[in-house]
Design an enzyme around this catalytic site. Structure first.
Site, PDB file in Angstrom:
ATOM      1  N   HIS A 288     -20.532   1.330  35.484  1.00 58.20           N
ATOM      2  CA  HIS A 288     -21.996   0.951  35.807  1.00 58.20           C
ATOM      3  C   HIS A 288     -22.579   0.353  37.194  1.00 58.20           C
ATOM      4  O   HIS A 288     -23.306   0.617  37.686  1.00 58.20           O
ATOM      5  CB  HIS A 288     -22.146  -0.297  34.739  1.00 58.20           C
ATOM      6  CG  HIS A 288     -23.231  -1.118  34.570  1.00 58.20           C
ATOM      7  ND1 HIS A 288     -24.308  -0.699  33.641  1.00 58.20           N
ATOM      8  CD2 HIS A 288     -23.956  -1.817  35.507  1.00 58.20           C
ATOM      9  CE1 HIS A 288     -25.494  -1.478  33.880  1.00 58.20           C
ATOM     10  NE2 HIS A 288     -25.263  -2.221  35.080  1.00 58.20           N
ATOM     11  N   GLU A 289     -21.371  -0.451  37.528  1.00 50.59           N
ATOM     12  CA  GLU A 289     -21.621  -0.813  39.047  1.00 50.59           C
ATOM     13  C   GLU A 289     -21.961   0.350  39.698  1.00 50.59           C
ATOM     14  O   GLU A 289     -22.701  -0.131  41.040  1.00 50.59           O
ATOM     15  CB  GLU A 289     -20.633  -2.067  39.614  1.00 50.59           C
ATOM     16  CG  GLU A 289     -20.521  -3.272  38.282  1.00 50.59           C
ATOM     17  CD  GLU A 289     -22.143  -3.801  38.429  1.00 50.59           C
ATOM     18  OE1 GLU A 289     -22.791  -3.880  39.347  1.00 50.59           O
ATOM     19  OE2 GLU A 289     -22.468  -4.325  37.078  1.00 50.59           O
TER      20      GLU A 289
ATOM     21  N   GLU B  67     -31.072  -1.067  34.852  1.00 48.68           N
ATOM     22  CA  GLU B  67     -29.796  -1.557  33.905  1.00 48.68           C
ATOM     23  C   GLU B  67     -29.825  -0.281  32.989  1.00 48.68           C
ATOM     24  O   GLU B  67     -28.560   0.186  32.616  1.00 48.68           O
ATOM     25  CB  GLU B  67     -29.868  -2.845  33.273  1.00 48.68           C
ATOM     26  CG  GLU B  67     -29.743  -4.010  34.267  1.00 48.68           C
ATOM     27  CD  GLU B  67     -28.451  -4.084  34.894  1.00 48.68           C
ATOM     28  OE1 GLU B  67     -27.574  -3.672  34.157  1.00 48.68           O
ATOM     29  OE2 GLU B  67     -28.504  -4.486  36.164  1.00 48.68           O
TER      30      GLU B  67
ATOM     31  N   HIS C 130     -25.273   1.653  40.277  1.00 53.30           N
ATOM     32  CA  HIS C 130     -26.144   0.709  41.094  1.00 53.30           C
ATOM     33  C   HIS C 130     -25.795   1.234  42.520  1.00 53.30           C
ATOM     34  O   HIS C 130     -26.784   1.354  43.398  1.00 53.30           O
ATOM     35  CB  HIS C 130     -25.751  -0.597  40.992  1.00 53.30           C
ATOM     36  CG  HIS C 130     -26.408  -1.046  39.549  1.00 53.30           C
ATOM     37  ND1 HIS C 130     -27.599  -0.681  39.234  1.00 53.30           N
ATOM     38  CD2 HIS C 130     -25.854  -1.939  38.610  1.00 53.30           C
ATOM     39  CE1 HIS C 130     -27.956  -1.468  37.890  1.00 53.30           C
ATOM     40  NE2 HIS C 130     -26.804  -2.388  37.579  1.00 53.30           N
TER      41      HIS C 130
END
Length: 304
Positions: free
Chosen positions: A54-55, A138, A58
């Site tokens: 997930h990071e 997100e 980003h």
């Protein structure tokens, strides 16, 4: 490898018991990822991989650069309001400076009050924009994490554990408000949520999700923790009864062992690497071939 992003610097927030993480930096070349100690303690390998993926999303999608700029803009608006409030609070009271001085002071006070109001209005809309942008990014990061790992269960499990854990994803640091939109999950309570509701994020991954799973997971985590504590106490008692006999032994409950299948922790991987490097070269060579490995295990089992 799946995201095509260089390996970032990695940090651990040792004093944070909640499950959370964030990515920071201006571009993939100077990115950094931080995870909380709570994430390392409570998540298995698959779940932690989902959080890190997930990071990485980003980092790849430029979200951290946008998030860093949002921090700067919000801080600028906050400083404007703070300066105006400082002027209003510390301006001299009374008309001791004469008519001309009193008039100038009045103008300054009115200007400071206007700037204060404008600053707080700007901050209000700034936080509103921050929350709206963050929620969209997100959702994209969750989808990208599943694309990178090819495993929706890992990310899903991490989100369920956040809902089950008493501390959840909360940050103990009081300054987390300024970086709330960088976090993997909502770390602070605020008027404008920077993340979609937890149940909504899980349903995007698994439409069959039932919020009752939070309570089921909470009970399971409590049982596993109790078993680990009980196993450690049993080992200590046995060691006291048979000194030297159980030194180096590992006592694990059956449920704990079953939970490790397919989800080894970092310490298990390191232990396996150490064990592999300690084996004679001939055995290591035999273990690389499936047919020879089966014969090798039989031979080792029969060897007294």
């Amino acid at each position: 490898i799946a995201s095509g992003v260089p390996v970032p610097q990695v940090y651990v927030l040792e004093r944070e018991a909640g499950i959370n993480a964030f990515a920071a930096g201006h571009n993939p070349a100077n990115a950094a990822i931080a995870v909380t100690r709570g994430a390392l303690v409570n998540l298995n390998r698959s779940e932690l991989q989902g959080v890190i993926a997930h990071e990485f999303s980003h980092v790849l999608n430029g979200d951290m650069r946008l998030s860093t700029r949002l921090i700067g803009w919000l801080f600028g608006l906050t400083v404007v309001a703070m300066v105006a409030r400082f002027v209003l609070r510390h301006a001299p009271r009374g008309g001791g400076g004469g008519r001309r001085g009193g008039g100038a002071l009045g103008v300054i006070m009115i200007a400071a009050a206007i700037v204060l109001v404008l600053g707080w209005i700007g901050l209000f809309f700034g936080r509103l924009i921050q929350a709206a942008v963050s929620r969209k990014r997100e959702s994209l990061a969750d989808a990208s994490a599943i694309q990178f790992t090819r495993d929706r269960d890992g990310l899903r499990g991490a989100l369920v554990k956040i809902g089950a854990l008493g501390v959840g994803s909360r940050f103990a640091d009081t300054d987390a408000e300024e970086v709330a939109h960088l976090l993997f999950a909502a770390g602070v309570q605020r008027a404008f949520a920077t993340h979609p509701p937890l149940a909504e994020r899980i349903r995007e991954i698994d439409p069959r999700f039932d919020p009752k799973e939070f309570e089921v997971m909470r009970l399971r985590m409590n049982e596993e923790r109790a078993e680990q504590i009980g196993g450690a106490e049993a080992k200590a008692g046995a060691a006291a009864k048979f000194p030297g006999l159980l030194e180096g032994a590992i006592v694990l409950a059956p449920a704990t062992v079953a939970g490790l299948v397919g989800n080894p922790g970092t310490e298990h991987v390191l232990q396996a690497q150490g064990l592999l490097s300690s084996l004679p070269p001939g055995i290591r060579q035999l273990a690389r071939d499936p047919e020879r490995a089966a014969a090798l295990f039989i031979a080792l089992a029969l060897d007294p």
